[in-house]
Design a protein around this motif. Structure first.
Motif, PDB file in Angstrom:
ATOM      1  N   LEU A 255       0.834  -1.203   0.000  1.00 32.25           N
ATOM      2  CA  LEU A 255       0.000   0.000   0.000  1.00 32.25           C
ATOM      3  C   LEU A 255       0.870   1.255   0.000  1.00 32.25           C
ATOM      4  CD1 LEU A 255      -2.876   1.238   0.306  1.00 32.25           C
ATOM      5  CD2 LEU A 255      -2.551   1.103   2.776  1.00 32.25           C
ATOM      6  N   ALA A 256       1.875   1.287   0.857  1.00 31.98           N
ATOM      7  CA  ALA A 256       2.779   2.436   0.926  1.00 31.98           C
ATOM      8  C   ALA A 256       3.578   2.590  -0.360  1.00 31.98           C
ATOM      9  CB  ALA A 256       3.722   2.278   2.119  1.00 31.98           C
ATOM     10  N   LEU A 257       4.039   1.475  -0.881  1.00 28.60           N
ATOM     11  CA  LEU A 257       4.815   1.499  -2.118  1.00 28.60           C
ATOM     12  C   LEU A 257       3.952   1.990  -3.278  1.00 28.60           C
ATOM     13  CD1 LEU A 257       7.607   0.811  -3.238  1.00 28.60           C
ATOM     14  CD2 LEU A 257       6.778  -1.510  -3.692  1.00 28.60           C
ATOM     15  N   GLY A 258       2.686   1.549  -3.300  1.00 24.09           N
ATOM     16  CA  GLY A 258       1.775   1.991  -4.348  1.00 24.09           C
ATOM     17  C   GLY A 258       1.543   3.490  -4.307  1.00 24.09           C
ATOM     18  N   PHE A 259       1.483   4.048  -3.103  1.00 28.85           N
ATOM     19  CA  PHE A 259       1.317   5.497  -2.963  1.00 28.85           C
ATOM     20  C   PHE A 259       2.496   6.235  -3.586  1.00 28.85           C
ATOM     21  CE2 PHE A 259       2.201   9.407  -0.584  1.00 28.85           C
ATOM     22  CZ  PHE A 259       1.019  10.102  -0.796  1.00 28.85           C
ATOM     23  N   ILE A 260       3.691   5.738  -3.349  1.00 24.21           N
ATOM     24  CA  ILE A 260       4.899   6.366  -3.898  1.00 24.21           C
ATOM     25  C   ILE A 260       4.892   6.276  -5.426  1.00 24.21           C
ATOM     26  CG2 ILE A 260       7.418   6.212  -4.015  1.00 24.21           C
ATOM     27  CD1 ILE A 260       7.346   5.161  -1.122  1.00 24.21           C
ATOM     28  N   VAL A 261       4.536   5.111  -5.948  1.00 20.95           N
ATOM     29  CA  VAL A 261       4.478   4.935  -7.408  1.00 20.95           C
ATOM     30  C   VAL A 261       3.436   5.882  -8.008  1.00 20.95           C
ATOM     31  CG1 VAL A 261       3.884   3.345  -9.274  1.00 20.95           C
ATOM     32  CG2 VAL A 261       5.281   2.548  -7.360  1.00 20.95           C
ATOM     33  N   ALA A 262       2.287   6.011  -7.346  1.00 23.82           N
ATOM     34  CA  ALA A 262       1.227   6.893  -7.836  1.00 23.82           C
ATOM     35  C   ALA A 262       1.691   8.345  -7.888  1.00 23.82           C
ATOM     36  CB  ALA A 262      -0.005   6.766  -6.948  1.00 23.82           C
ATOM     37  N   GLU A 263       2.466   8.755  -6.890  1.00 27.89           N
ATOM     38  CA  GLU A 263       3.002  10.114  -6.903  1.00 27.89           C
ATOM     39  C   GLU A 263       3.895  10.322  -8.121  1.00 27.89           C
ATOM     40  OE1 GLU A 263       2.434  12.822  -4.712  1.00 27.89           O
ATOM     41  OE2 GLU A 263       0.751  11.471  -4.287  1.00 27.89           O
ATOM     42  N   GLY A 264       4.680   9.306  -8.448  1.00 29.37           N
ATOM     43  CA  GLY A 264       5.504   9.379  -9.646  1.00 29.37           C
ATOM     44  C   GLY A 264       4.663   9.457 -10.906  1.00 29.37           C
ATOM     45  N   MET A 265       3.562   8.694 -10.941  1.00 29.80           N
ATOM     46  CA  MET A 265       2.668   8.728 -12.098  1.00 29.80           C
ATOM     47  C   MET A 265       2.035  10.100 -12.267  1.00 29.80           C
ATOM     48  SD  MET A 265       0.781   5.043 -11.528  1.00 29.80           S
ATOM     49  CE  MET A 265      -0.373   5.255 -12.887  1.00 29.80           C
ATOM     50  N   LEU A 266       1.603  10.688 -11.153  1.00 30.42           N
ATOM     51  CA  LEU A 266       0.987  12.012 -11.207  1.00 30.42           C
ATOM     52  C   LEU A 266       1.998  13.069 -11.649  1.00 30.42           C
ATOM     53  CD1 LEU A 266      -1.127  11.792  -7.940  1.00 30.42           C
ATOM     54  CD2 LEU A 266      -2.018  11.886 -10.269  1.00 30.42           C
ATOM     55  N   LEU A 267       3.244  12.930 -11.190  1.00 29.70           N
ATOM     56  CA  LEU A 267       4.295  13.855 -11.600  1.00 29.70           C
ATOM     57  C   LEU A 267       4.567  13.730 -13.091  1.00 29.70           C
ATOM     58  CD1 LEU A 267       6.464  15.925 -10.866  1.00 29.70           C
ATOM     59  CD2 LEU A 267       7.997  14.010 -10.327  1.00 29.70           C
ATOM     60  N   LEU A 268       4.596  12.493 -13.567  1.00 30.91           N
ATOM     61  CA  LEU A 268       4.794  12.256 -15.003  1.00 30.91           C
ATOM     62  C   LEU A 268       3.666  12.876 -15.803  1.00 30.91           C
ATOM     63  CD1 LEU A 268       6.127  10.829 -17.436  1.00 30.91           C
ATOM     64  CD2 LEU A 268       4.785   8.790 -16.840  1.00 30.91           C
ATOM     65  N   GLU A 269       2.445  12.704 -15.335  1.00 33.45           N
ATOM     66  CA  GLU A 269       1.287  13.249 -16.039  1.00 33.45           C
ATOM     67  C   GLU A 269       1.350  14.773 -16.110  1.00 33.45           C
ATOM     68  OE1 GLU A 269      -3.432  12.293 -15.913  1.00 33.45           O
ATOM     69  OE2 GLU A 269      -2.544  13.007 -14.033  1.00 33.45           O
ATOM     70  N   VAL A 270       1.730  15.406 -15.004  1.00 34.11           N
ATOM     71  CA  VAL A 270       1.825  16.868 -14.966  1.00 34.11           C
ATOM     72  C   VAL A 270       2.875  17.372 -15.940  1.00 34.11           C
ATOM     73  CG1 VAL A 270       2.506  18.833 -13.540  1.00 34.11           C
ATOM     74  CG2 VAL A 270       0.952  17.100 -12.620  1.00 34.11           C
ATOM     75  N   ARG A 271       4.021  16.707 -15.939  1.00 33.83           N
ATOM     76  CA  ARG A 271       5.105  17.129 -16.830  1.00 33.83           C
ATOM     77  C   ARG A 271       4.700  16.978 -18.295  1.00 33.83           C
ATOM     78  NH1 ARG A 271      10.016  18.166 -14.698  1.00 33.83           N
ATOM     79  NH2 ARG A 271      10.349  17.683 -12.493  1.00 33.83           N
ATOM     80  N   LEU A 272       3.981  15.923 -18.594  1.00 32.23           N
ATOM     81  CA  LEU A 272       3.540  15.694 -19.968  1.00 32.23           C
ATOM     82  C   LEU A 272       2.530  16.755 -20.396  1.00 32.23           C
ATOM     83  CD1 LEU A 272       3.144  11.809 -20.016  1.00 32.23           C
ATOM     84  CD2 LEU A 272       5.007  13.166 -20.961  1.00 32.23           C
ATOM     85  N   LYS A 273       1.663  17.147 -19.474  1.00 33.24           N
ATOM     86  CA  LYS A 273       0.678  18.174 -19.792  1.00 33.24           C
ATOM     87  C   LYS A 273       1.340  19.532 -19.998  1.00 33.24           C
ATOM     88  CE  LYS A 273      -3.383  16.166 -17.537  1.00 33.24           C
ATOM     89  NZ  LYS A 273      -4.385  16.315 -16.447  1.00 33.24           N
ATOM     90  N   LYS A 274       2.319  19.855 -19.143  1.00 32.50           N
ATOM     91  CA  LYS A 274       3.001  21.151 -19.258  1.00 32.50           C
ATOM     92  C   LYS A 274       3.753  21.269 -20.576  1.00 32.50           C
ATOM     93  CE  LYS A 274       3.611  22.291 -14.366  1.00 32.50           C
ATOM     94  NZ  LYS A 274       4.594  22.549 -13.272  1.00 32.50           N
ATOM     95  N   SER A 275       4.230  20.149 -21.073  1.00 28.41           N
ATOM     96  CA  SER A 275       4.962  20.178 -22.338  1.00 28.41           C
ATOM     97  C   SER A 275       4.042  19.954 -23.522  1.00 28.41           C
ATOM     98  CB  SER A 275       6.047  19.096 -22.329  1.00 28.41           C
ATOM     99  OG  SER A 275       5.463  17.811 -22.197  1.00 28.41           O
ATOM    100  N   ASN A 276       2.709  20.050 -23.263  1.00 25.67           N
ATOM    101  CA  ASN A 276       1.724  19.819 -24.314  1.00 25.67           C
ATOM    102  C   ASN A 276       1.961  18.474 -24.975  1.00 25.67           C
ATOM    103  OD1 ASN A 276      -0.506  20.427 -25.895  1.00 25.67           O
ATOM    104  ND2 ASN A 276       0.729  21.438 -27.475  1.00 25.67           N
ATOM    105  N   PHE A 277       2.168  17.476 -24.159  1.00 23.38           N
ATOM    106  CA  PHE A 277       2.576  16.147 -24.619  1.00 23.38           C
ATOM    107  C   PHE A 277       1.601  15.540 -25.607  1.00 23.38           C
ATOM    108  CE2 PHE A 277       2.130  11.563 -24.228  1.00 23.38           C
ATOM    109  CZ  PHE A 277       3.405  11.149 -24.540  1.00 23.38           C
ATOM    110  N   HIS A 278       2.147  14.922 -26.611  1.00 23.00           N
ATOM    111  CA  HIS A 278       1.383  14.065 -27.516  1.00 23.00           C
ATOM    112  C   HIS A 278       2.294  12.927 -27.895  1.00 23.00           C
ATOM    113  CE1 HIS A 278      -1.058  12.573 -30.794  1.00 23.00           C
ATOM    114  NE2 HIS A 278      -2.049  13.339 -30.344  1.00 23.00           N
TER     115      HIS A 278
END
Length: 273
Positions: A144-167
């Motif tokens: 559960l704790a490990l999944g939370f950490i991975v999810a934070e990484g996923m959310l960070l990846l998503e934010v970075r992709l959006k900021k760069s207008n990712f496609h």
């Protein structure tokens, strides 16, 4: 562990054939393959960024959990009935890691009543790993704790992709392949008993790299039919991977990844589905 096994024994004291079947089904939410289908649906509906994030999150969950399993090497619970064939060590729970990473990733994106449903499903998955005799309570909590950490990484990846207008078409093939082979190499070291994951990820990212050079993005006219028919074929490919062994099995799992990001989108475009 002596104290923890009491929790397993308590849960299994309620065991019935119907309850056994229920928990064997619900625990699949923490298995990698169902999330391949979720990622496929998003990809086919034109949400390649979200699909890529999900696949990356599942791969990261399995690799990190596998790395810790290899270091800790905690034996599976003893003194209870193992309702699944035990594979590898116990700490942390890979199912709990995947399920919780997806929960923490999606929970902020849905309405309140759906949050309750997601929390209920996550709780049932965590309980299922203990009920089925596959993990101690601490294994599940670690996942559960490990999944939370991975999810934070996923959310960070998503934010970075959006900021760069990712496609997806803007990702360089070389970068994709570096990421791909990094995941595959780590997987080969840390997940020796789950070889299909490497093949699926390999097919997925290679297909995405080729698809990125196409002129058209996935935007099917008949969305329900596209997802339904594609899912049926994908089920057949995955089942063929499980039924066969050795190189043939690995080829089918490789094909499943290619089917998601390249073969089915190409077919849908050609027949104007």
């Amino acid at each position: 562990m002596i104290e923890e096994i009491i929790v397993n024994q308590f849960l299994q004291s309620f065991s019935t054939p119907l309850l056994d079947l229920f928990f064997k089904a619900i625990t699949l939410i923490g298995h990698p393959i169902p999330w391949l289908f979720v990622a496929a649906w998003f990809f086919w509906l034109g949400k390649e960024r979200l699909s890529l994030t999900i696949v990356s999150g599942v791969a990261a969950s399995m690799i990190v959990a596998g790395a810790l399993k290899a270091v800790i090497m905690r034996p599976r619970p003893e003194g209870v009935i193992a309702m699944e064939a035990p594979i590898w060590s116990s700490m942390p729970s890979g199912h709990a890691t995947i399920a919780s990473s997806m929960y923490f990733f999606f929970v902020g994106k849905v309405q309140k009543y759906k949050k309750i449903v997601l929390l209920l499903l996550l709780t049932l998955v965590l309980v299922s790993r203990i009920y089925l005799g596959m993990h101690y309570l601490s294994d599940v909590l670690a996942g559960l704790a490990l999944g939370f950490i991975v999810a934070e990484g996923m959310l960070l990846l998503e934010v970075r992709l959006k900021k760069s207008n990712f496609h997806i078409s803007r990702i360089k093939e070389e970068a994709l392949l570096v990421l791909l082979f990094g995941i595959v190499i780590l997987g080969l070291f840390y997940l020796p008993t789950v070889l299909y994951l490497e093949q699926v990820v390999l097919g997925y990212f290679v297909g995405a790299a080729i698809y990125a050079h196409g002129k058209h993005r996935a935007n099917p006219k008949k969305k329900i039919a596209t997802v339904a028919l594609g899912s049926i074929v994908l089920v057949g490919i995955v089942l063929a991977g499980y039924i066969n062994t050795g190189l043939v099995s690995q080829l089918f799992f490789l094909l499943s990844g290619l089917f998601v990001t390249l073969i089915w989108p190409y077919i849908v475009q050609k027949i104007h589905f």
